[in-house]
Design a protein around this motif. Structure first.
Motif, short mmCIF file in Angstrom:
data_model
loop_
_atom_site.label_atom_id
_atom_site.label_comp_id
_atom_site.label_asym_id
_atom_site.label_seq_id
_atom_site.Cartn_x
_atom_site.Cartn_y
_atom_site.Cartn_z
N GLU A 32 -0.71 7.04 1.64
CA GLU A 32 -2.12 6.66 1.79
C GLU A 32 -2.36 6.04 3.16
OE1 GLU A 32 -4.15 3.25 -0.52
OE2 GLU A 32 -4.42 5.02 -1.78
N TRP A 33 -1.46 5.13 3.55
CA TRP A 33 -1.59 4.46 4.85
C TRP A 33 -1.54 5.47 5.99
CZ3 TRP A 33 -2.16 -0.81 5.98
CH2 TRP A 33 -2.01 -1.16 7.32
N LEU A 80 -8.14 1.94 1.62
CA LEU A 80 -6.79 1.63 1.16
C LEU A 80 -6.85 0.80 -0.14
CD1 LEU A 80 -5.39 0.62 4.65
CD2 LEU A 80 -4.73 2.66 3.37
N VAL A 127 0.87 -1.18 0.00
CA VAL A 127 0.00 0.00 0.00
C VAL A 127 0.90 1.22 0.00
CG1 VAL A 127 -1.79 1.27 1.25
CG2 VAL A 127 -1.79 -1.23 1.30
#
Length: 450
Positions: A236-237, A444, A232
């Motif tokens: 974003e995480w 996600l 990921v």
């Protein structure tokens, strides 16, 4: 003069006894994916440095009652396993898992194996599988980092000038006195541990949920735990974690609890016991295992995100509790007695012993310290526990649940996920469905290794 020996710790001792009971049921794996081809001669030199370093150790035992076994440098190791046949992109996970099929022996020092294979795209896969008896994750990273530095410097493989100097050796004199001194010290430690355990008798840890007996699938006699690796974007995480008033670590825990819930392993309204490994390794620390576990309780609500603020608070509270002997549970104080128990007694207790319900390991960016081999940087570095193929009923009896390992290079988060409940995670596809649903519920976008 009394010899100073590198004695097995309580964790080393426990893993050694479990190895006697279950063999190589659990190993650790450090793996690299390189987009470029690596020279087998370079890999042989890397292997030689490892064979003279921190991982190269074997167990020495003594007949002196209550004196602990100790570590000495090993003179033998598993040779480099180089596969000539290229691995297809769709076979990477299978190849990595196949490297767990190795018979380790802590007494002879065969406790690690380096394997490599070319890929059909012109790259290289590299795997280092290690016995948990002889090394935890921190020990592996320390040993590999030292070997890579010596490789880059053109040093000659050597125990005396490498991390191997910390392992230990058989002393020329004073061995019997050392064992007698240690035996007396163990007896004193056992007495003190009983007193400390009595004082802490009312301190409890979070309880685990019993494994539901139904549904019970019709499965083969042997089972391989379902494993996945998913990536990921780190930005974003971190953004999602912040939006939910949590941390990157807390989001890992939240995702794990959600996957367990989706699988049916835990019910709506349950509180999940999550064990979080915490390194206690210091500078030039000779210990094979120097990790403690921080257990926390995390509520699960079907259809809701895990409360990341609550996770963050629970982790802080657990860290404070385990840092103070006065708030450490009684069982932790009894480790000196555990080491004194003969193996047949541990075998008796193991009949009711249970594996972690949910294990979440945050490696941070530590893997990046070993990402470059002889000037070639890996596109991905992965570290994870590997549960080897075994009897299906053993997995059920031990009630193994879900393991997650989290790492990042600052740009990409890599999650290694293992679902080891045969009836909830019978296949990799079943695990992937639950993981996909949970990650997408958080917003996600996962990218799976094939």
């Amino acid at each position: 003069m009394t010899a100073v020996l590198n004695r097995l710790t309580a964790d080393d001792d426990l893993f050694l006894k479990l190895h006697d009971l279950y063999g190589n049921a659990l190993v650790n794996q450090l793996a690299w994916r390189f987009d470029e081809s690596l020279d087998p001669a370079v890999l042989e030199r890397f292997h030689a440095h490892l064979a003279h370093g921190f991982l190269a150790r074997r167990v020495m035992t003594t007949s002196v009652p209550f004196a602990r076994p100790w570590w000495v440098s090993a003179a033998v190791s598993e040779p480099l396993a180089y596969q000539e046949e290229p691995v297809d992109e769709n076979g990477v996970l299978d190849w990595l898992f196949a490297q767990s099929r190795v018979e380790f022996d802590p007494i002879t020092g065969r406790v690690w194996r380096l394997s490599a294979a070319p890929t059909t795209t012109g790259g290289t896969l590299l795997s280092l599988v290690t016995s948990h008896v002889s090394s935890d994750g921190g020990a592996v990273l320390y040993a590999v980092g030292d070997a890579l530095r010596r490789l880059d410097a053109g040093d000659t493989p050597d125990i005396a000038t490498s991390s191997g100097r910390l392992v230990g050796a058989i002393p020329a004199t004073g061995l019997l006195r050392a064992h007698l001194t240690d035996a007396l010290g163990r007896l004193r430690a056992a007495a003190l541990s009983l007193r400390a355990a009595f004082v802490a008798r009312d301190i409890t840890e979070p309880e685990r949920n019993p494994r539901p007996e139904e549904p019970r699938r019709l499965l083969p006699d042997t089972y391989s735990a379902a494993d996945l690796v998913v990536e990921v974007d780190a930005a974003e995480w971190n953004s999602i974690a912040t939006a939910h008033d949590g941390t990157a670590n807390g989001l890992m825990v939240g995702v794990a609890v959600g996957i367990l819930g989706r699988s049916g392993r835990i019910g709506d309204g349950s509180s999940v016991r999550v064990d979080i490994p915490h390194s206690m390794r210091g500078l030039d620390d000779p210990r094979a295992n120097a990790t403690t576990g921080l257990p926390i309780s995390v509520p699960y609500r079907k259809g809701e995100h895990t409360d990341l603020r609550q996770v963050r608070t629970a982790v802080k509270q657990a860290a404070r509790a385990y840092a103070d002997p006065a708030t450490t549970p009684a069982l932790q104080h009894l480790q000196p007695i555990q080491q004194m128990l003969p193996r047949f007694v541990l075998g008796y207790f193991s009949r009711t012993a249970k594996a972690p319900e949910c294990l979440c390991t945050n490696l941070g960016e530590t893997g990046q310290s070993v990402a470059t081999l002889a000037g070639v940087r890996a596109s991905s570095v992965l570290m994870r526990p590997l549960l080897c193929t075994g009897e299906t009923e053993l997995f059920r009896r031990l009630e193994i649940g879900l393991n997650l390992s989290w790492s990042s290079d600052g740009h990409t988060v890599t999650l290694a996920i293992t679902g080891a409940d045969p009836d909830r995670f019978p296949t990799r596809t079943a695990l992937r469905d639950h993981v996909t649903d949970e990650l997408e519920a958080w917003g996600l976008r996962p990218r799976f290794w094939a």
